[in-house]
Design a protein around this motif. Structure first.
Motif, PDB file in Angstrom:
ATOM      1  N   ILE A  53       0.839  -1.200   0.000  1.00 44.33           N
ATOM      2  CA  ILE A  53       0.000   0.000   0.000  1.00 44.33           C
ATOM      3  C   ILE A  53       0.875   1.252   0.000  1.00 44.33           C
ATOM      4  N   ALA A  54       1.931   1.251   0.809  1.00 39.69           N
ATOM      5  CA  ALA A  54       2.846   2.394   0.838  1.00 39.69           C
ATOM      6  C   ALA A  54       3.502   2.593  -0.521  1.00 39.69           C
ATOM      7  N   TRP A  55       3.913   1.482  -1.152  1.00 40.38           N
ATOM      8  CA  TRP A  55       4.479   1.570  -2.498  1.00 40.38           C
ATOM      9  C   TRP A  55       3.451   2.156  -3.469  1.00 40.38           C
ATOM     10  N   GLY A  56       2.199   1.752  -3.316  1.00 40.09           N
ATOM     11  CA  GLY A  56       1.138   2.264  -4.178  1.00 40.09           C
ATOM     12  C   GLY A  56       0.932   3.759  -4.023  1.00 40.09           C
ATOM     13  N   PHE A  57       0.935   4.253  -2.785  1.00 42.91           N
ATOM     14  CA  PHE A  57       0.830   5.694  -2.556  1.00 42.91           C
ATOM     15  C   PHE A  57       2.004   6.423  -3.215  1.00 42.91           C
ATOM     16  N   HIS A  58       3.186   5.842  -3.082  1.00 41.66           N
ATOM     17  CA  HIS A  58       4.381   6.437  -3.675  1.00 41.66           C
ATOM     18  C   HIS A  58       4.233   6.516  -5.196  1.00 41.66           C
ATOM     19  N   TYR A  59       3.738   5.444  -5.783  1.00 41.54           N
ATOM     20  CA  TYR A  59       3.546   5.363  -7.238  1.00 41.54           C
ATOM     21  C   TYR A  59       2.537   6.405  -7.718  1.00 41.54           C
ATOM     22  N   LEU A  60       1.445   6.549  -6.981  1.00 42.20           N
ATOM     23  CA  LEU A  60       0.426   7.532  -7.349  1.00 42.20           C
ATOM     24  C   LEU A  60       0.967   8.952  -7.220  1.00 42.20           C
ATOM     25  N   HIS A  61       1.764   9.206  -6.202  1.00 44.89           N
ATOM     26  CA  HIS A  61       2.361  10.528  -6.015  1.00 44.89           C
ATOM     27  C   HIS A  61       3.320  10.835  -7.160  1.00 44.89           C
ATOM     28  N   LYS A  62       4.130   9.869  -7.538  1.00 48.71           N
ATOM     29  CA  LYS A  62       5.112  10.053  -8.608  1.00 48.71           C
ATOM     30  C   LYS A  62       4.427  10.360  -9.938  1.00 48.71           C
ATOM     31  N   ASN A  63       3.240   9.832 -10.120  1.00 46.53           N
ATOM     32  CA  ASN A  63       2.517  10.018 -11.369  1.00 46.53           C
ATOM     33  C   ASN A  63       1.455  11.117 -11.307  1.00 46.53           C
ATOM     34  N   GLY A  64       1.493  11.925 -10.238  1.00 46.29           N
ATOM     35  CA  GLY A  64       0.667  13.116 -10.184  1.00 46.29           C
ATOM     36  C   GLY A  64      -0.767  12.914  -9.733  1.00 46.29           C
ATOM     37  N   PHE A  65      -1.086  11.757  -9.134  1.00 46.52           N
ATOM     38  CA  PHE A  65      -2.446  11.526  -8.653  1.00 46.52           C
ATOM     39  C   PHE A  65      -2.616  11.900  -7.185  1.00 46.52           C
ATOM     40  N   LEU A  66      -1.533  11.976  -6.438  1.00 46.72           N
ATOM     41  CA  LEU A  66      -1.557  12.421  -5.046  1.00 46.72           C
ATOM     42  C   LEU A  66      -0.669  13.641  -4.910  1.00 46.72           C
ATOM     43  N   GLU A  67      -1.131  14.611  -4.151  1.00 46.10           N
ATOM     44  CA  GLU A  67      -0.376  15.845  -3.963  1.00 46.10           C
ATOM     45  C   GLU A  67       0.183  15.913  -2.543  1.00 46.10           C
ATOM     46  N   GLY A  68       1.063  16.882  -2.309  1.00 42.30           N
ATOM     47  CA  GLY A  68       1.601  17.112  -0.977  1.00 42.30           C
ATOM     48  C   GLY A  68       2.934  16.433  -0.755  1.00 42.30           C
ATOM     49  N   ASP A  69       3.419  16.545   0.478  1.00 40.08           N
ATOM     50  CA  ASP A  69       4.690  15.958   0.883  1.00 40.08           C
ATOM     51  C   ASP A  69       4.495  14.463   1.113  1.00 40.08           C
ATOM     52  N   LEU A  70       5.137  13.637   0.296  1.00 34.79           N
ATOM     53  CA  LEU A  70       4.952  12.193   0.399  1.00 34.79           C
ATOM     54  C   LEU A  70       5.393  11.660   1.754  1.00 34.79           C
ATOM     55  N   ASN A  71       6.430  12.253   2.339  1.00 34.70           N
ATOM     56  CA  ASN A  71       6.883  11.797   3.654  1.00 34.70           C
ATOM     57  C   ASN A  71       5.807  11.994   4.716  1.00 34.70           C
TER      58      ASN A  71
END
Length: 348
Positions: free
Chosen positions: A79-97
């Motif tokens: 799930i954490a990898w998935g959030f990271h993937y979505l952030h990298k591809n512009g689907f999630l915003e904000g500070d990933l950490n």
């Protein structure tokens, strides 16, 4: 036809995925959300993005559940990898950490203190390892040195555990029956080469490579698709790890492979899922073409795509739908992601 298969996948997931509680990356809702986000972008259908947003909210709400597993396929590290993937591809915003802070803490405590890690197998260790590699890369980009050091220590622990397993019993990297992305030998090589590319614990990785080298150079997988998987792994490692015997063995294997023959003969019509079918094989072919220039392994791309979209796998009866026919590993979400990659480049 390909767009019809993608739309069919999106509509089935939209209607069915909420009936199942599994939130995992390969086994449940996280993987479905990845497909729906990219389907929304490529097909210009916002309603799929809305469904994916709801799935993500549902997944995030369940992170605090103490019963959640931790493995990459069905648990928190995936799930954490998935959030990271979505952030990298512009689907999630904000500070990933900040987004991953709670997940990182939970995974840290599990890897560090759980007795289950003493019995973790190759797939479990490599799954955690790939999550940690992505977190280290992000910390390099965001200059978060304190978190990076923590992730590096965990990754070193994972590498040491994997080394112990490989020294104890090399049968764990023997070929499985038929093609599988979980085939231990190429899976371990790709993971360790990824660690090596970070310039972390390189001498240890080199010792592991030396330890398995005789297994590498004596292995010609029975499955021709697995043979290609091993070629991919070796070429991936040889980008940074220079080993003449591995290079020679890689060249030998390449001379035994014809991709069109594999597409036409090595899979049953119904065998198209991501984990152990043509979609997974197509994923490797895409990554191979992205990373390496090699005319020796050219193939008929249309032949591959048509064999996937015309498979009898799509003739799923409504009463036969379940999480295994919907998810990324063995179901339509994984097949759909590969088709989306074919329709328009997607950063795996």
């Amino acid at each position: 036809m390909m767009e019809n298969a993608i739309r069919q996948t999106a509509e089935i997931l939209k209607a069915q995925i909420f009936n199942y509680s599994n939130t995992g990356l390969l086994s449940g809702q996280m993987g479905a959300s990845l497909f729906l986000y990219f389907a929304s972008r490529i097909l210009d259908e916002k309603r799929y993005e809305d469904v994916a947003d709801t799935l993500i909210d549902n997944i995030y709400d369940k992170i605090s559940d103490e019963q959640q597993p931790y493995h990459f396929d069905d648990g928190l590290s995936g799930i954490a990898w998935g959030f990271h993937y979505l952030h990298k591809n512009g689907f999630l915003e904000g500070d990933l950490n900040e987004v991953l802070e709670d997940l990182d803490d939970k995974i840290y405590h599990y890897i560090t203190f759980s007795e289950n890690m003493e019995n973790a197998g190759v797939q479990t260790l490599v799954g955690f390892g790939f999550y940690l590699i992505e977190r280290i890369k992000y910390c390099n980009e965001s200059f978060k040195s304190d978190r990076k050091l923590c992730f590096e220590r965990l990754l070193i622990f994972i590498v040491n555990r994997l080394s112990f397993l490989l020294e104890k019993d090399k049968r764990i990297i023997q070929e499985l029956h038929g093609f599988s992305l979980l085939y231990g030998l190429p899976l371990c090589i790709v993971f360790l080469a990824s660690v090596y590319s970070l310039n972390i614990y390189n001498r240890k990785v080199e010792r592991i490579f030396e330890n398995i080298s005789s297994s590498v150079t004596s292995t010609i997988p029975i499955s021709r698709a697995n043979r290609f998987y091993l070629v991919f792994a070796l070429k991936f490692a040889l980008q940074n790890y220079k080993q003449d015997d591995w290079k020679k063995h890689c060249e030998l294997l390449i001379n035994t492979i014809d991709i069109n023959t594999i597409i036409e003969e090595d899979f049953l019509n119904i065998e198209i899922p991501f984990l152990n079918g043509k979609a997974g094989f197509a994923f490797l072919l895409d990554k191979y073409a992205e990373l390496f220039e090699d005319d020796h392994l050219s193939y008929d791309h249309e032949l591959l795509v048509n064999s996937i979209i015309h498979s009898s796998f799509w003739d799923i009866k409504p009463d036969k739908l379940n999480i295994n026919t919907l998810n990324v590993a063995t179901g339509i979400a994984g097949i759909g992601l590969v088709l989306l990659k074919t329709k328009q480049p997607v950063a795996y």
